[in-house]
Design a protein around this motif. Structure first.
Motif, short mmCIF file in Angstrom:
data_model
loop_
_atom_site.label_atom_id
_atom_site.label_comp_id
_atom_site.label_asym_id
_atom_site.label_seq_id
_atom_site.Cartn_x
_atom_site.Cartn_y
_atom_site.Cartn_z
N VAL A 120 -1.57 -10.28 -17.56
CA VAL A 120 -0.38 -9.48 -17.79
C VAL A 120 0.55 -9.58 -16.58
N THR A 121 1.75 -9.10 -16.76
CA THR A 121 2.69 -8.87 -15.67
C THR A 121 2.98 -7.37 -15.63
N LEU A 122 3.73 -6.93 -14.63
CA LEU A 122 4.13 -5.53 -14.61
C LEU A 122 4.87 -5.15 -15.88
N GLU A 123 5.66 -6.08 -16.38
CA GLU A 123 6.48 -5.80 -17.56
C GLU A 123 5.67 -5.78 -18.85
N THR A 124 4.51 -6.42 -18.86
CA THR A 124 3.72 -6.50 -20.10
C THR A 124 2.42 -5.71 -20.02
N LEU A 125 2.33 -4.76 -19.09
CA LEU A 125 1.16 -3.89 -19.06
C LEU A 125 1.03 -3.16 -20.40
N PRO A 126 -0.18 -2.98 -20.91
CA PRO A 126 -0.35 -2.20 -22.13
C PRO A 126 0.15 -0.77 -21.92
N PRO A 127 0.48 -0.06 -22.99
CA PRO A 127 0.91 1.32 -22.85
C PRO A 127 -0.23 2.22 -22.40
N GLY A 128 0.14 3.37 -21.86
CA GLY A 128 -0.87 4.34 -21.45
C GLY A 128 -0.66 4.78 -20.02
N PRO A 129 -1.17 5.96 -19.65
CA PRO A 129 -1.04 6.44 -18.28
C PRO A 129 -1.81 5.57 -17.31
N LEU A 130 -1.16 5.22 -16.19
CA LEU A 130 -1.74 4.29 -15.23
C LEU A 130 -2.41 5.06 -14.10
N TYR A 131 -3.71 4.90 -13.99
CA TYR A 131 -4.50 5.50 -12.92
C TYR A 131 -4.88 4.39 -11.95
N ALA A 132 -4.30 4.41 -10.75
CA ALA A 132 -4.54 3.36 -9.77
C ALA A 132 -5.55 3.85 -8.73
N LEU A 133 -6.58 3.08 -8.52
CA LEU A 133 -7.60 3.44 -7.53
C LEU A 133 -7.05 3.15 -6.14
N ASP A 134 -7.04 4.19 -5.30
CA ASP A 134 -6.43 4.10 -3.98
C ASP A 134 -7.12 5.12 -3.07
N PRO A 135 -7.45 4.73 -1.82
CA PRO A 135 -8.14 5.67 -0.93
C PRO A 135 -7.40 6.97 -0.71
N GLU A 136 -6.07 6.98 -0.87
CA GLU A 136 -5.29 8.19 -0.65
C GLU A 136 -5.14 9.04 -1.90
N GLY A 137 -5.76 8.63 -2.99
CA GLY A 137 -5.60 9.33 -4.25
C GLY A 137 -6.47 10.58 -4.36
N GLU A 149 3.92 -2.67 -5.60
CA GLU A 149 4.68 -2.54 -6.83
C GLU A 149 3.87 -1.87 -7.94
N LEU A 150 2.56 -2.16 -8.01
CA LEU A 150 1.74 -1.48 -9.01
C LEU A 150 1.48 -0.03 -8.59
N ARG A 151 1.31 0.17 -7.32
CA ARG A 151 1.13 1.55 -6.81
C ARG A 151 2.33 2.41 -7.16
N ALA A 152 3.52 1.83 -7.05
CA ALA A 152 4.74 2.58 -7.38
C ALA A 152 4.83 2.91 -8.86
N ARG A 153 4.20 2.09 -9.70
CA ARG A 153 4.22 2.32 -11.14
C ARG A 153 3.19 3.34 -11.60
N ALA A 154 2.24 3.66 -10.73
CA ALA A 154 1.12 4.50 -11.13
C ALA A 154 1.56 5.92 -11.48
N ASP A 155 0.93 6.47 -12.52
CA ASP A 155 1.11 7.88 -12.85
C ASP A 155 0.19 8.75 -12.01
N HIS A 156 -0.93 8.20 -11.60
CA HIS A 156 -1.91 8.95 -10.80
C HIS A 156 -2.56 7.98 -9.83
N LEU A 157 -2.75 8.45 -8.58
CA LEU A 157 -3.57 7.73 -7.61
C LEU A 157 -4.93 8.42 -7.56
N VAL A 158 -5.97 7.62 -7.64
CA VAL A 158 -7.33 8.15 -7.79
C VAL A 158 -8.22 7.52 -6.73
#
Length: 251
Positions: free
Chosen positions: A170-187, A213-222
């Motif tokens: 995928v690309t950023l533009e073609t990510l499937p729909p749904g809330p994005l939970y990005a795994l990040d130490p600061e989440g 860029e993906l971090r900026a798109r995230a709905d939640h950092l986890v």
């Protein structure tokens, strides 16, 4: 294809087919077994000792024994493969329809998360993630970046379970729909959250983590619980922890 003729004819047909983009190399009995269980169309299967492979199926996977017995033909594997799997069998399978896979990723409502791998670098790790995702019943595994998730080394590490879940890029533009939970130490600690079935669970590269860029798109950092002074988990371990927290396949 039920009869390949002589061993020489089998070798000829294998060499003609092996470079086709629509075919996937299944290396070893477990890859063949899993692919058959999840509906793969096997173009051909070869073994040094077909009777030994049939016996393996009889003992380890009687549910696909008849298919294995019908498909496998004698051929010298050493001349056909870069390395021969200890189980002494390999197969070529038709790659799943890409449009159907993308439709499954986009379908709503989804009943299981999609795993997003952001610029992964290690082929074996990606295969291990596919195997995990299949076991947990995830909707799919998608990668962002230049790594091919259908590379033979990924398929080998996934033990044929690419056929049990959707695997695509995928690309950023073609990510499937749904809330994005990005795994990040600061989440936020994952133990305080409930992950929805339609979540996108995003994991960064083994060295650099989630891209900006993906971090900026995230709905939640986890974040995952981790002892101080331990720098990171293996990618597949992180995915397993997140999917286990989500809950796994419904009974």
């Amino acid at each position: 294809m039920s009869d390949y003729g002589s061993a020489d004819e089998t070798v000829r047909r294998w060499r003609e087919a092996v470079g086709r983009e629509d075919l996937v190399l299944l290396d070893g009995f477990h890859a063949l077994k899993h692919a058959l269980r999840f509906g793969a169309r096997i173009q051909m299967a070869v073994a040094d000792d077909p009777d030994g492979v049939r016996a393996l199926a009889r003992g380890l996977a009687p549910d696909v024994e008849a298919d294995v017995a019908r498909l496998v033909r004698a051929a010298p594997l050493k001349g056909l493969l870069p390395r021969v799997h200890p189980t002494g069998v390999a197969a070529l399978a038709v790659r799943p329809d890409r449009d159907a896979g993308r439709a499954a990723l986009a379908a709503a409502p989804r009943v299981a998360p999609v795993v997003v791998l952001d610029n992964p670098r290690n082929l074996g790790n990606v295969g291990a993630v596919v195997r995990l995702a299949a076991g947990f019943g995830a909707t799919g595994v998608v990668t962002r970046g230049d790594l091919d998730p259908w590379h033979p080394n990924v398929v080998r590490a996934g033990a044929g379970l690419h056929y049990a879940t959707v695997v695509d890029t995928v690309t950023l533009e073609t990510l499937p729909p749904g809330p994005l939970y990005a795994l990040d130490p600061e989440g936020e600690d994952i133990r305080t959250l409930t992950l929805p079935d339609d979540a996108l669970l995003a994991f960064g590269s083994e060295r650099h983590g989630i891209s900006p860029e993906l971090r900026a798109r995230a709905d939640h950092l986890v974040s995952l619980p981790m002892r101080p002074q331990v720098s990171s988990y293996n990618l597949a371990t992180s995915v397993a922890m997140a999917l286990f927290h989500w809950g796994g396949p419904k009974a």
